[in-house]
Design a protein around this motif. Structure first.
Motif, PDB file in Angstrom:
ATOM      1  N   LEU A 494       0.819  -1.210   0.000  1.00 56.71           N
ATOM      2  CA  LEU A 494       0.000   0.000   0.000  1.00 56.71           C
ATOM      3  C   LEU A 494       0.852   1.259   0.000  1.00 56.71           C
ATOM      4  O   LEU A 494       0.413   2.309  -0.469  1.00 56.71           O
ATOM      5  CB  LEU A 494      -0.920   0.008   1.227  1.00 56.71           C
ATOM      6  CG  LEU A 494      -2.004  -1.075   1.267  1.00 56.71           C
ATOM      7  CD1 LEU A 494      -2.745  -1.033   2.603  1.00 56.71           C
ATOM      8  CD2 LEU A 494      -2.990  -0.905   0.126  1.00 56.71           C
ATOM      9  N   ARG A 495       2.064   1.162   0.529  1.00 59.58           N
ATOM     10  CA  ARG A 495       2.961   2.321   0.582  1.00 59.58           C
ATOM     11  C   ARG A 495       3.781   2.488  -0.693  1.00 59.58           C
ATOM     12  O   ARG A 495       4.398   3.527  -0.905  1.00 59.58           O
ATOM     13  CB  ARG A 495       3.929   2.177   1.758  1.00 59.58           C
ATOM     14  CG  ARG A 495       3.296   2.214   3.119  1.00 59.58           C
ATOM     15  CD  ARG A 495       2.898   3.622   3.512  1.00 59.58           C
ATOM     16  NE  ARG A 495       4.044   4.503   3.632  1.00 59.58           N
ATOM     17  CZ  ARG A 495       3.987   5.828   3.787  1.00 59.58           C
ATOM     18  NH1 ARG A 495       2.805   6.425   3.813  1.00 59.58           N
ATOM     19  NH2 ARG A 495       5.070   6.555   3.896  1.00 59.58           N
ATOM     20  N   ARG A 496       3.751   1.472  -1.568  1.00 55.13           N
ATOM     21  CA  ARG A 496       4.586   1.491  -2.761  1.00 55.13           C
ATOM     22  C   ARG A 496       4.098   2.558  -3.739  1.00 55.13           C
ATOM     23  O   ARG A 496       2.906   2.620  -4.056  1.00 55.13           O
ATOM     24  CB  ARG A 496       4.557   0.124  -3.433  1.00 55.13           C
ATOM     25  CG  ARG A 496       5.588  -0.061  -4.553  1.00 55.13           C
ATOM     26  CD  ARG A 496       5.588  -1.493  -5.028  1.00 55.13           C
ATOM     27  NE  ARG A 496       5.939  -2.403  -3.936  1.00 55.13           N
ATOM     28  CZ  ARG A 496       5.200  -3.443  -3.552  1.00 55.13           C
ATOM     29  NH1 ARG A 496       4.064  -3.705  -4.161  1.00 55.13           N
ATOM     30  NH2 ARG A 496       5.604  -4.216  -2.561  1.00 55.13           N
ATOM     31  N   PRO A 497       4.975   3.448  -4.217  1.00 52.56           N
ATOM     32  CA  PRO A 497       4.557   4.479  -5.182  1.00 52.56           C
ATOM     33  C   PRO A 497       3.935   3.831  -6.418  1.00 52.56           C
ATOM     34  O   PRO A 497       4.435   2.834  -6.939  1.00 52.56           O
ATOM     35  CB  PRO A 497       5.876   5.194  -5.529  1.00 52.56           C
ATOM     36  CG  PRO A 497       6.763   4.935  -4.354  1.00 52.56           C
ATOM     37  CD  PRO A 497       6.409   3.558  -3.868  1.00 52.56           C
ATOM     38  N   GLY A 498       2.818   4.421  -6.855  1.00 50.03           N
ATOM     39  CA  GLY A 498       2.170   3.921  -8.057  1.00 50.03           C
ATOM     40  C   GLY A 498       1.247   2.748  -7.833  1.00 50.03           C
ATOM     41  O   GLY A 498       0.738   2.167  -8.805  1.00 50.03           O
ATOM     42  N   SER A 499       1.007   2.364  -6.579  1.00 50.69           N
ATOM     43  CA  SER A 499       0.068   1.276  -6.330  1.00 50.69           C
ATOM     44  C   SER A 499      -1.317   1.687  -6.842  1.00 50.69           C
ATOM     45  O   SER A 499      -1.724   2.841  -6.704  1.00 50.69           O
ATOM     46  CB  SER A 499       0.020   0.931  -4.841  1.00 50.69           C
ATOM     47  OG  SER A 499      -0.430   2.032  -4.083  1.00 50.69           O
ATOM     48  N   ALA A 500      -2.019   0.738  -7.429  1.00 50.60           N
ATOM     49  CA  ALA A 500      -3.247   1.056  -8.157  1.00 50.60           C
ATOM     50  C   ALA A 500      -4.459   1.069  -7.234  1.00 50.60           C
ATOM     51  O   ALA A 500      -4.576   0.255  -6.318  1.00 50.60           O
ATOM     52  CB  ALA A 500      -3.462   0.046  -9.281  1.00 50.60           C
ATOM     53  N   ALA A 541     -11.692   8.201  -7.335  1.00 52.34           N
ATOM     54  CA  ALA A 541     -10.514   8.285  -8.196  1.00 52.34           C
ATOM     55  C   ALA A 541      -9.251   7.812  -7.507  1.00 52.34           C
ATOM     56  O   ALA A 541      -8.306   7.390  -8.160  1.00 52.34           O
ATOM     57  CB  ALA A 541     -10.332   9.728  -8.684  1.00 52.34           C
ATOM     58  N   SER A 542      -9.182   7.905  -6.181  1.00 52.10           N
ATOM     59  CA  SER A 542      -7.949   7.571  -5.474  1.00 52.10           C
ATOM     60  C   SER A 542      -8.269   7.183  -4.041  1.00 52.10           C
ATOM     61  O   SER A 542      -9.362   7.439  -3.525  1.00 52.10           O
ATOM     62  CB  SER A 542      -6.988   8.763  -5.472  1.00 52.10           C
ATOM     63  OG  SER A 542      -7.525   9.831  -4.695  1.00 52.10           O
ATOM     64  N   ARG A 543      -7.292   6.554  -3.391  1.00 50.38           N
ATOM     65  CA  ARG A 543      -7.438   6.204  -1.974  1.00 50.38           C
ATOM     66  C   ARG A 543      -7.634   7.451  -1.139  1.00 50.38           C
ATOM     67  O   ARG A 543      -8.462   7.483  -0.217  1.00 50.38           O
ATOM     68  CB  ARG A 543      -6.190   5.440  -1.506  1.00 50.38           C
ATOM     69  CG  ARG A 543      -6.214   5.050  -0.029  1.00 50.38           C
ATOM     70  CD  ARG A 543      -5.016   4.196   0.322  1.00 50.38           C
ATOM     71  NE  ARG A 543      -3.774   4.949   0.223  1.00 50.38           N
ATOM     72  CZ  ARG A 543      -2.557   4.401   0.319  1.00 50.38           C
ATOM     73  NH1 ARG A 543      -2.434   3.094   0.458  1.00 50.38           N
ATOM     74  NH2 ARG A 543      -1.474   5.146   0.248  1.00 50.38           N
TER      75      ARG A 543
END
Length: 702
Positions: A494-500, A541-543
């Protein structure tokens, strides 16, 4: 944008514009002409059932047709549902006016939302300028209460000799102070008199609360307005925010509080491009710090005064019902004068029903509900309204005895359920590893991790330069290694950049379902709610947007969507008057229209409180389309009276129904179930007329 209007020769010839009545058209067209869209301030007084939403949507569409850029229109509402409905209505008007094919779509309104949601977006966009971390998260009410509880204990307030206010009361006090812009001492005296002895302790608690939120990089629900207002107090920031928008429109303006009004006038100090719509006669939310003076005084805030357009034609109720409602509100000493009228054919005159007591009241309502159902009026088109939730107790027993299904509005919110809170805690913790409440909750979901271990890890993360690395470096007991590894893997993903997104919440669901089976006996229905949450997430659109908007305006539980437990296809509506605002039914019965209930004996301390109670009765009456019954029981059985014990008390008809206006009603007794019809009367008679703001936010509690 001007080019879009040229796709039809005369877009204003669309049916939607032709259907507007003269007052609605005045509101829609105000200030639009000769290419000048920067009109002066406009106040639309929209009476109950007068087509307010259509008028506001048509005005927005008219602005767009006149050349306004939809991306520079700010539309402020009080719920996500209202914002979505407004955007849908505007799109429909534009579709029709421009002759757009359905697949092409009409222009969107990217800045249509609640005060709190718009505030969150603007603060995040300008975070660096106002001294906020751009990755701030928003606590919901439950998390805010939990933080106050922790601070109560930390400050030694939970161990006092006399009982210190509970965490929910503390948050209610804090919220009232913030939104009313009143002194803590005044709020305690007027709304929480039993807490006045704790003035200094509460002041210290709230100072610690503000500081702790800043340390954890979180905002609560009220902070979104506090920080927005603080930002607008800086001229450079205010100018930049105001420059984003050519037009600002506000729905339900009578429900704004002083802080929201302050924000609005900071955005539009001269009123240019400003439209507000509301009805002072429906201002009933002072317990949420709503300020009726905002709408009463709006026009005179400007020089020259704002244009005022009054919508008086009612499309909901019959003329006799409106005549009775007009008579009730006309007795208010201060109001925007209006007389609602309708040409809807009369079905039945409004009635005052005189009954002996609460049991007779319950029996009469049940008889009436069944009688109307037999004539073809389904239960869902009937409602029973009351001032306070406990007023329906006798009726609920009677309905249950007769096997009449009903839904009573209220109860546990979707986001208050433990399993949904668990899912959101994991997402919030990943979004902000320094968020203490989300972190403690999420960590204790891991098998073998208890409060002590979770607190120890959170303390390590709080002082670490990289809190994520501190979590991944944590060594759990060997027996819990596998469970910890699974959680840490999800957290890292979840912390990884670009996670969808929304794949992220799907990953949390996969990890959480085994925990759900372990933690709860009734895992199956809880898993259904988790699946519902995942479906909701796909619409965002996003978390970041998902977590923020759920904290601001949560949806209903799945159980609320299927009626009373999903067992009955038809059911009677029971509702407090506050919950009924904005709704309408074919038939409405109002319980306990007597002094002590309407007005409530808890709301007669001053003239302002009494006048809001009058507006409550008016709101209840104007929910009815064709049938209206006001129930007047002659006595009550009152329990747990310290001085006198259980006893009967005798009640007087509400002071809001004086003898002078009772001729607007027919009068019934328990033997009467059906009022005699009268001939339609047409229109009713005329009634009586780049700055760090953190220190400033903390300083408010010094």
């Amino acid at each position: 944008m001007p080019a879009i209007a040229s796709e039809r020769t005369d877009p204003l010839a669309a049916t939607i514009f032709r259907s507007l009545n003269p007052a609605q058209r005045r509101a829609v067209e105000y200030g639009i002409g000769a290419g000048d869209l920067a009109h002066g301030p406009l106040l639309v007084i929209a009476g109950a059932g007068s087509g307010k939403t259509l008028t506001l949507a048509a005005r927005v569409a008219r602005l767009v047709l006149g050349g306004a850029d939809p991306s520079r229109i700010l539309m402020l509402t009080f719920s996500r549902r209202a914002a979505a409905e407004m955007e849908r209505r505007v799109g429909r008007v534009l579709h029709e006016a421009l002759g757009l094919a359905p697949l092409r779509g009409a222009p969107r309104l990217p800045w249509c939302g609640t005060f709190h949601a718009i505030g969150a977006r603007l603060l995040r966009a300008d975070a660096a300028k106002v001294g906020l971390d751009a990755a701030f998260t928003v606590d919901d009410r439950g998390e805010s209460e939990d933080l106050l509880h922790v601070l109560r204990q930390r400050l030694g307030l939970a161990a006092t000799r006399t009982r210190f206010p509970q965490k929910s009361t503390c948050l209610a006090i804090y919220s009232r102070v913030v939104n009313s812009q009143a002194a803590l001492r005044d709020v305690l005296a007027s709304a929480f008199p039993w807490c006045t002895e704790w003035h200094e302790e509460l002041k210290n608690l709230f100072a610690a609360y503000a500081a702790e939120k800043q340390a954890q990089r979180v905002l609560d629900f009220d902070d979104l307005l506090v920080w927005w207002a603080a930002a607008l107090a800086e001229p450079a920031i205010a100018a930049a925010m105001a420059a984003r928008f050519d037009h600002v429109l506000v729905d339900e303006y009578q429900d704004t509080n002083r802080l929201q009004a302050e924000i609005l006038f900071a955005l539009r100090p001269d009123g240019r491009g400003l439209t507000v719509v509301g009805d002072d006669a429906q201002a009933i939310y002072s317990f949420r710090a709503a300020e009726v003076r905002n709408i009463l005084d709006f026009a005179d805030r400007f020089t020259p005064p704002a244009e005022v357009v009054t919508l008086e034609r009612n499309y909901r109720s019959t003329a006799p019902l409106l005549a009775a409602s007009n008579a009730v509100i006309a007795l208010a000493p201060e109001r925007h004068a209006k007389t609602l009228w309708s040409d809807a054919p009369m079905v039945e005159p409004p009635a005052i029903v005189w009954v002996a007591g609460e049991s007779e009241q319950a029996a009469w309502v049940a008889d009436r509900v069944l009688q109307m159902r037999e004539t073809g009026l389904v239960l869902k088109s009937q409602a029973v309204l009351f001032r306070a939730a406990q007023h329906s107790a006798a009726l609920e027993l009677e309905l249950t005895r007769r096997d009449i299904p009903f839904v009573k509005y209220g109860g546990l919110r979707f986001l208050d359920s433990a399993h949904v809170k668990d899912m959101l805690a994991v997402l919030r913790f990943a979004a902000n590893p320094r968020g203490e409440r989300a972190g403690l909750r999420a960590l204790q979901l891991v098998p073998g991790i208890g409060p002590a271990s979770a607190a120890r890890l959170m303390a390590q993360m709080a002082v670490a330069a990289d809190p994520e690395s501190a979590l991944l470096a944590f060594l759990p007991p060997a027996s819990n290694a596998a469970g910890w590894h699974d959680f840490a893997s999800v957290f890292a993903a979840l912390r990884r950049p670009g996670s969808a997104w929304p794949d992220e919440i799907g990953a949390v669901e996969c990890w959480y379902l085994p925990q759900l089976e372990r933690l709860h006996d009734d895992a199956a229905p809880r898993a259904a709610d988790v699946a519902h949450l995942v479906r909701l997430a796909a619409g965002y659109a996003s978390r970041e947007r998902f977590l923020t908007e759920l904290a601001l305006d949560p949806p209903a539980a799945t159980s609320d969507e299927s009626g009373p437990g999903g067992h009955d296809e038809d059911y009677l509506i029971l509702s407090t008057i506050h919950s009924a605002k904005g709704q309408e039914w074919n038939a409405v019965s109002v319980l306990n229209v007597v002094d002590g209930c309407i007005p409530s004996d808890m709301a007669t301390g001053n003239v302002a409180e009494i006048e809001e109670e009058r507006r409550l009765l008016y709101v209840a009456m104007t929910r009815a389309r064709h049938h209206l019954h006001l129930l007047v029981p002659q006595r009550f059985y009152v329990t747990q009276q310290a001085a006198y014990g259980d006893r009967h008390v005798y009640a007087a008809i509400s002071r809001f129904l004086p003898e002078s206006i009772r001729d607007r009603f027919v009068h019934l007794t328990p033997g009467d179930v059906e009022a005699a019809a009268i001939e339609p009367q047409g229109a009713p008679p005329v009634a009586v007329a780049g700055v760090d703001l953190a220190a400033r936010v903390r300083a408010a509690w010094r």
